[in-house]
Structure formats: C-alpha cells, structure tokens
Motif scaffolding. Structure first.
Motif: not given
Length: 696
Positions: A137-164
C-alpha cells in the motif's frame, strides 16, 4: 673645470628633450585595455576548465530529501515508523536530522524530511529509494528539496525542444563481420605502455591499434566483446567500434576493480578510497546511459567480485554473514525487500543458463553440511543434499547448465590444536547433480588421492580431474549420460601437469604445468590421442581463442623476468609463432557473443561440411605457401590487366587480317601450325614441403 660640468649638464638636458617620447626602461609596462576595447572571448572559452571547479555557494538545503508515500500513523506507532525509516535511509550516509510533520491530532501527514551530512548522500538516497515499495500500500516518492525550486520555474507554456544534430552511431559489432572470422586479441605491456590490438590473421597476425598510455592500470574486454575497458585514476573508459573510439566514461576516483554484467547492461566499479572524494566505494553503473544505479559501502574487507550476476542481468547477489542478499534490476532493491537468512552459508554460484542458485552450508555440531539448489525469484528449494564430515566445498557449473558438480573435501576425523582445526585422512567426493532429469538425481564419484584441478568440457558432458601424489600425477576423464552414473573414459598416468584448459568448442584439452617446467600436452578426447607434448619454460598463462582453433601460452612479468612474451599454437599443438616482448604483462582474446544458429542448424552445417571443402582447401593452400592476401590480390589485379591488354591486341590483330593477306599474296598464315620439332623443353623443379609419416 666648472665650465666643463655646465656644458655636460646642458648637453644632457638637450638629449633628454630629444628622447622625451621614448619609454623609460625602469617604468613597469601597462597591460590595461585601451578605452572602448571589447573582448570577444568569454571567460568560459578562455579558462572553462578552471571555472568548472569554482566553488558554488550552497543554500543549506542541498542535503535534504523529501520522502512522500510514508504511512500515516499515530503517536503510538511513530517510534516503530522512525525505526523502519532510519534503517532504510541510514545506509546512504549519516542522518543529522529527521522531521515528521503532524496534524492537530498528532498523526503524521504521510511525508517526511531527512537531512544528511553530505549532499552526495542525499543524491544517492534519491537514486536508490525513489519508487521503493515499503509494502503493497505504500511506495516512496523521494526528491531532493532543491527540486521544488526547479519545478516552480517550469513555464506555463510548453515549448518544443530544439532539434539536435544527428550523431551517427558507431558499429560496435564491426569485428564480427570479418569474412575469414579472424579473432582479435589485446596485448598489454608495462602499465599499459603500450596497449596493442592484433588480428590473428594467417600467416602472421596484423596489428590494428598501438597506443601508448592507453590505460594507467590494466584493460578488460566485456563478456560479449563489445567494449574494451581501460582503467585510470579518475575512473573507467569504454572503447569500441572499428577505430576503438571512446563510447562512455565513468568517474570513480582511484578505481581498482571492475566487473561487467553478463549481458553488458551494467558495470560494477570498486574504489577503496572513494569515500575521500564523496563517492561510494562500490558503484553499479548503467553502461548505455552512464548513470549511477546504486552505490554500496562494504563494511568488511572487499572480496572480488562482490556481486555475482544471473545469466540475464535480472538479479545479482552478494554473500554476507549468515545471509544471502539478492537484488533485482532495474530497481536495484532487495528481492521482496529482505535478504535470505541462511545460517552457515559459505559460497554460492548462479547457473549459466537458468535463474537457479547453488549454495552450500557448513556443518554445525550434529547438523550436517548441505548443498542446496534454490529458484529465483520464488526462493523455492528445488533440491538439497546433506553431507557429513565436510571441511570445504567448491561449486562447478557446466556451461550449458545441464549438470552441477560440487567438489567436497571430507575427512575421517579432526582435532584441534592451539585453536586451529586439523583434518586427518582427507578424501574427496564429486557430487554430480543432473538438473534436466526428474527430481534432479545426484551421483557421487569418490577419489582418495589429493585433487589438483577439475574442469567441465564446455560443449558436452565430459569432465576431467587431475589427482594423485606429486610423484604420480594422473588425469582421469569421466562421461555422463542421461539416466546413468558417471563412467570412467580414460586415465592418463604419470603426467606433469597441474591445470586443465578445455577448448571452447570442446573435444580438445591442454594439460599444462604452470610451475617452472612449463610442460604442455595437447590431447584429443574423442580417442584420447596425445597430439603433441612440448614445453614453454616458465609459462604463466594459457588462453584459448573463442573459436577453439588456436591457443596462446604466455610468460608474463608477474612470474618471470626473462623470456617474456607469448607463443601461438594450433589446437593440435603445432607452434605458429614465438613473440618475445619486454615487460610483457598479459594477452586477452576478444570474446564473441553466442551464435545465432540453433543446435539443428549447427548440426546440419557439420553434416554437410564437405560441401565447403574446396573453398577451405584453397585457403589452406594459400596458408601453406604463406602467400599473403595482399599478394594474391595484387597478382589477380595484374592478371586482369593482362587479360584486358590481350583482348585489345587480339581485336587489333583481327582487324589487320585483310592487310596481312595483301602483303602475303593472299596466303593465310594465321592457321599455320608452329614448328614443334625445333622446340627446347626446360623442366624446373622447386621444393614445396616435406612430410614424415611414421609407420607402426
């Protein structure tokens, strides 16, 4: 006199005025940029290798992880929950703080904060425990505390990645396309200076690569021959492709040992001093992605290899104190989240073809020793065999997984002297498990004499044993059949050998004395004919090529200081070349992956082998005359040019026929036969080869 001094001062003053614009040598030069100057080179381009080491300011939260999916418990069960959490996360580093958020009723909210002493410990914990199943019934979801800042800076509009840009993939199996199926081997000298890659062409090997300082310690082929690993102070590099380009690198400071998983999916590296560089001592890497999958810090002294892998890379296991820990991939967590407690377990080995473990348990007072076969992942015991008066066991799997041999060292009585156990009247049993038969029957072969070596035939059901006292060494061969006990096939007496080396294709075996004498004996086990008996003084290594056509004997720097190098022989024991090299270390044949042909297809090819005899005989004639492939191609090209020139001349000759008839009064001389009476015949003989046949 005064006038003269005044005149000198006046002249000096005039000289200073004339040289007013010249720079003074005593003044320091100025390196300042002129006004308005714009530097086009950035600091990253100029000193990028230094800037990457620039210390970064930490926010103080890099060592904190957030664990979600934790059970929600009340105050009465909080202490037990904390104990379970600490047991799981303590293995990645020192925990300096834990925080369990609670509601107004004192019940935990289902997530916690854990702070480590080092940021690297937090990263290792996230990599290892994310998606960790605590229970159904329980599965851990583990993240670094610093990941929250990274997730907050995700833009609202999705932009396709540049072709490699397209990056062409290297052909890592290019060596398998060699038309004559020549194998490759690697030669290492004096700490990897140089490292050479050779192709075993006929009549002489061809050098493919020769690189100085390619490695700082040693090199190692992967199990299927896809990669060549070089070991450096900073880590491991993998090379491959036609030009041996770098495929991947793994940073593990002061790495000492490496090990590939059987399917080449993972790489295990060990560094005893890695903790000084904030790394784990034992790291498991994903080879294709170059990512860390799991780190370990062994408590006791390192035993290599630490892990033993199943044949399909799905499981790997390590031995502990009265415990066997089995891990599963790709989660790299313990199978069913717990180790198997086995009191007295001493050793184990995986089947080469099935997910079956064989392990043995030592005796304990009146409890007998046991040899157990256990299925994975079910952990069911499929067979167990009890043994008495046992002091040691060695586990030997047959390559096809049809049979298992356990060499059992037994005694009639023992006594203790000064805290040490001494065994008296030793004798030896070979317990043979028939895994493909119903209920897995077990047969036993008993030998009273000391045992020096044991080896299974890689292809087939024959095994060989070296036994006997030093003055009378014997080699015994046994055969196995379904439903029958082991049958003695042949005993070779009074042999000078202590090691067995079977050909990978079976049937042929080399009996070698790896002591100082270096006696070699090449035996065909189909009729037990001794094809050749020779010696290579102070030989230290014997290596068969993957096809079983050639065998190399080598004398390395580890054993001797003189006559270093390697010799190449045919499987019949005929010497092909002697290669002496100063500071020679090691020779390794490049492995081949398993054949894609089924057993029926291989049997059909062997049955119709005479169809290809003409092609093989032609190649054999080329090898006997030692005519190189390049010379034959050159002669063929010259012959083609001659035929082309001949056709041109014949065409011109046909066009000039009317003119010839006019000049010869219409007499056609083209059909006149030559004068065969006035021809001188010269016979030239040359020596090709000499054969000696001994008649009994």
């Amino acid at each position: 006199m005064a006038r003269k001094k005044d005149a000198d001062k006046s002249a000096q003053s005039d000289h200073n005025k004339n040289n007013k614009s010249e720079p003074n040598e005593d003044e320091e030069p100025s390196f300042d940029d002129p006004e308005g100057f714009v530097d086009k080179i950035t600091d990253e381009e100029l000193v990028g290798d230094i800037l990457c080491k620039k210390p970064e300011e930490l926010g103080g939260v890099e060592s904190i992880i957030v664990v979600d999916g934790v059970p929600q418990v009340g105050p009465e069960r909080l202490e037990k929950l904390q104990s379970v959490i600490s047991k799981i996360f303590n293995k990645f580093g020192d925990i300096i703080n834990e925080y369990y958020p609670k509601n107004e009723n004192g019940q935990t909210k289902g997530y916690i904060f854990v702070e480590y002493s080092r940021p690297q410990s937090a990263i290792d914990a996230v990599n290892a425990t994310n998606n960790y199943k605590l229970d159904k019934n329980h599965t851990f979801l583990v993240n670094l505390f610093t990941d929250f800042k990274k997730y907050e800076e995700i833009p609202d509009e999705w932009l396709p990645p540049d072709p490699q840009p397209y990056k062409e993939q290297r052909d890592l199996h290019h060596y398998l396309l060699e038309p004559d199926a020549y194998d490759q081997f690697c030669v290492i000298c004096d700490s990897g200076n140089p490292v050479q890659i050779w192709q075993n062409t006929i009549p002489q090997p061809t050098k493919l690569e020769d690189r100085a300082r390619w490695t700082e310690k040693y090199v190692q082929w992967s199990p299927l021959g896809t990669y060549l690993a070089t070991i450096h102070y900073k880590g491991v590099a993998l090379w491959g492709g036609p030009k041996f380009e770098q495929i991947m690198k793994f940073t593990h400071v002061d790495v000492q040992f490496i090990e590939f998983s059987p399917c080449e999916n993972y790489l295990v590296t060990f560094s005893p001093n890695a903790h000084m560089h904030e790394q784990g001592r034992l790291i498991i890497w994903d080879i294709r992605r170059g990512e860390v999958m799991r780190t370990f810090d062994p408590d006791g002294p390192a035993v290599w290899p630490t892990f033993k892998w199943s044949k399909d890379d799905k499981y790997f296991a390590k031995l502990g104190s009265d415990v066997l820990s089995i891990y599963e991939t790709p989660s790299f967590g313990l199978l069913e989240k717990k180790s198997v407690k086995i009191a007295g377990i001493r050793d184990f080995a995986w089947s080469p073809t099935d997910n079956i473990l064989a392990y043995w348990v030592s005796e304990n007072k009146d409890v007998p020793a046991r040899v157990v076969l256990m299925e994975v992942p079910s952990r069911n015991e499929v067979r167990a065999n009890n043994l008495f008066n046992v002091c040691d066991c060695k586990i030997h799997w047959q390559k096809s997984g049809d049979y298992l041999c356990v060499k059992v060292d037994r005694y009639t009585r023992c006594k203790k002297e000064k805290g040490e156990t001494k065994y008296i009247n030793m004798y030896y049993n070979f317990e043979i498990f028939h895994l493909r038969e119903k209920n897995i029957p077990v047969d036993s072969v008993e030998i009273k004499e000391p045992i020096h070596a044991f080896a299974w035939e890689p292809v087939g059901s024959t095994f060989a044993i070296i036994h006997g006292e030093t003055a009378n060494i014997q080699v015994s061969f046994y055969g196995l059949k379904t439903g029958h006990k082991p049958v003695p096939l042949k005993r070779l007496e009074k042999r000078m050998c202590n090691t067995l080396f079977w050909s990978p294709a079976g049937q042929f075996i080399v009996l070698a004395d790896l002591r100082n004498n270096g006696v070699l004996e090449f035996v065909d086990t189909s009729d037990f004919t001794v094809m050749n008996q020779t010696e290579h003084y102070r030989v230290s290594d014997v290596e068969w090529d993957p096809t079983g056509r050639y065998v190399v004997t080598a004398t390395s720097k580890w054993k001797s200081k003189d006559d270093l190098g390697y010799w190449i022989w045919t499987f019949q024991g005929r010497i092909l070349s002697r290669n002496n090299m100063q500071k020679f270390w090691q020779l390794q044949w490049r492995p081949r992956p398993p054949t894609l042909l089924s057993a029926e297809q291989q049997k059909e090819i062997k049955k119709n082998l005479k169809k290809y005899s003409a092609q093989f005989e032609s190649k054999d004639r080329m090898r006997l005359t030692k005519a190189s492939k390049e010379l034959i191609e050159k002669r063929s090209a010259a012959m083609g040019k001659f035929e082309e020139f001949r056709q041109t001349v014949l065409t011109l000759w046909a066009q000039q026929k009317e003119r010839r008839l006019q000049l010869r009064n219409n007499i056609d001389t083209d059909t006149l036969e030559s004068d065969t009476q006035n021809v001188e015949e010269e016979v030239v003989e040359f020596f090709i080869k000499e054969e000696v046949t001994v008649l009994d």
